[in-house]
Design an enzyme around this catalytic site. Structure first.
Site, PDB file in Angstrom:
ATOM      1  N   ARG A 151       0.852  -1.185   0.000  1.00 43.01           N
ATOM      2  CA  ARG A 151       0.000   0.000   0.000  1.00 43.01           C
ATOM      3  C   ARG A 151       0.887   1.234   0.000  1.00 43.01           C
ATOM      4  O   ARG A 151       1.916   1.281   0.682  1.00 43.01           O
ATOM      5  CB  ARG A 151      -0.910   0.032   1.236  1.00 43.01           C
ATOM      6  CG  ARG A 151      -2.137  -0.864   1.139  1.00 43.01           C
ATOM      7  CD  ARG A 151      -3.138  -0.299   0.130  1.00 43.01           C
ATOM      8  NE  ARG A 151      -4.371  -1.068   0.074  1.00 43.01           N
ATOM      9  CZ  ARG A 151      -4.610  -2.055  -0.783  1.00 43.01           C
ATOM     10  NH1 ARG A 151      -3.680  -2.417  -1.641  1.00 43.01           N
ATOM     11  NH2 ARG A 151      -5.763  -2.680  -0.778  1.00 43.01           N
TER      12      ARG A 151
ATOM     13  N   GLU B  13      -3.391   7.649  -4.891  1.00 39.41           N
ATOM     14  CA  GLU B  13      -3.733   7.114  -6.218  1.00 39.41           C
ATOM     15  C   GLU B  13      -5.034   7.722  -6.749  1.00 39.41           C
ATOM     16  O   GLU B  13      -5.966   7.942  -5.981  1.00 39.41           O
ATOM     17  CB  GLU B  13      -3.851   5.586  -6.121  1.00 39.41           C
ATOM     18  CG  GLU B  13      -2.538   4.927  -5.746  1.00 39.41           C
ATOM     19  CD  GLU B  13      -2.676   3.431  -5.503  1.00 39.41           C
ATOM     20  OE1 GLU B  13      -3.804   2.901  -5.650  1.00 39.41           O
ATOM     21  OE2 GLU B  13      -1.681   2.801  -5.152  1.00 39.41           O
TER      22      GLU B  13
ATOM     23  N   HIS C  86      -0.750   0.319  -9.871  1.00 38.18           N
ATOM     24  CA  HIS C  86      -1.412  -0.553  -8.889  1.00 38.18           C
ATOM     25  C   HIS C  86      -2.066  -1.739  -9.606  1.00 38.18           C
ATOM     26  O   HIS C  86      -3.270  -1.941  -9.537  1.00 38.18           O
ATOM     27  CB  HIS C  86      -2.460   0.231  -8.087  1.00 38.18           C
ATOM     28  CG  HIS C  86      -2.848  -0.461  -6.809  1.00 38.18           C
ATOM     29  ND1 HIS C  86      -3.343   0.217  -5.718  1.00 38.18           N
ATOM     30  CD2 HIS C  86      -2.816  -1.766  -6.440  1.00 38.18           C
ATOM     31  CE1 HIS C  86      -3.599  -0.639  -4.738  1.00 38.18           C
ATOM     32  NE2 HIS C  86      -3.285  -1.847  -5.156  1.00 38.18           N
TER      33      HIS C  86
END
Length: 308
Positions: A227, A256, A274
């Site tokens: 993360r 993000e 991601h």
């Protein structure tokens, strides 16, 4: 009548069809649009990054289950879920291999300069301009932050490259045979490549800080497939700019889809959007587990992979 659920994040077409077949699926646009249907929605299907925003959870008085298409729960308020008796499930196990593969891919790409070499060839520079040498991967010392399922899968892949493995976690796992460091800075100092595989959340926010990054050192590499919140992104950019960190391979970021512009200009940084679990096979398996968890809850059966 089919039960009502809310879909917060798109899934594979086959998975969405399975949901549409079993439920009346409301695809999320904004909270205001929920006004007429909020009281009928009993389930949510969502992704680990999106989770369930607090205003959405608050707007659904009959919500009983949140099925997350991923392993991260930091975007869902688990305390509120417990208080309201809302069950929460994730999709552990099925994405482990792909995330570990991405970590190794980022290590190779960062250390060997694969993205730089790709751009070099595409630009027509081959034979006309020099290209910097990369760095050997085999035999480098790998440190892993978080020795859960993903961390252990990364370690196994590192061993295939002849890497000595060390790790930091909230406790030691002697059965692994890997070297344990109770202090994260000490792990970083002992590592040529530090891989972040820890869970997100308040307990891990920014634990990879300036001191840790400096301990990895000017020849070291940071890899993050966990993360973005685990790494102090400002400190990361500063360390790379100052040369106190040698390079980074990043699949996740703090805000993000925003990525700091400074990172985009650095040849010693490899960036991904991601997508560690973004393969057809894994996304289908994850989605299938979401479908089965929802089906179990609506049938009054035991959940397959509960978190809460």
């Amino acid at each position: 009548m089919k039960p009502d659920i809310l879909l917060l994040e798109p899934m594979m077409p086959q998975i969405e069809k399975a949901l549409d077949d079993a439920y009346t699926v409301h695809r999320f646009t904004d909270v205001a649009a929920l006004k007429g249907v909020a009281s009928s929605i009993r389930g949510i299907a969502t992704g680990g990054g999106v989770g369930v925003p607090p205003d959405v959870m608050a707007a659904l008085p009959e919500l009983g289950i949140v099925a997350i298409n991923g392993i991260g729960t930091d975007a869902v308020d688990l305390n509120v879920a417990r208080e309201r008796g809302i069950r929460v499930t994730t999709t552990p196990g099925v994405l482990t291999a792909d995330v570990a593969d991405m970590a190794l891919g980022l290590i190779l790409a960062t250390c060997r300069g694969l993205a730089v070499g790709d751009r070099y060839v595409r630009a027509g520079s081959w034979g006309t301009a020099p290209l910097a040498l990369g760095h050997t991967v085999t035999g480098q010392k790998m440190g892993i932050l978080g020795l859960g399922q993903v961390g252990r899968a990364i370690a196994a892949r590192g061993q295939a490259f002849g890497m000595p493995i060390a790790y930091h976690d909230i406790r030691e796992f002697p059965e692994t045979g890997y070297t344990y460091h109770a202090d994260l800075v000490e792990l970083a100092r002992a590592s040529d490549i530090l891989v972040v595989a820890a869970s997100g959340g308040a307990q891990s926010r920014n634990i990879v800080n300036q001191a840790v990054l400096e301990a990895v050192g000017p020849e070291g590499v940071l890899i993050n497939v966990a993360r973005g919140s685990v790494v102090d992104e400002d400190a990361l950019v500063a360390a790379l700019q100052a040369g106190t960190l040698g390079g980074a391979g990043l699949d996740v970021f703090q805000h993000e889809p925003h990525v700091p512009d400074a990172l985009k200009t650095m040849d010693n940084v490899v960036l991904q959007p991601h997508r560690a679990s973004a393969t057809v096979e894994t996304r289908l398996a994850m989605g299938d587990l979401v479908v089965r968890n929802l089906a179990a809850w609506f049938a009054g059966e035991s959940l397959l992979t509960p978190v809460v």
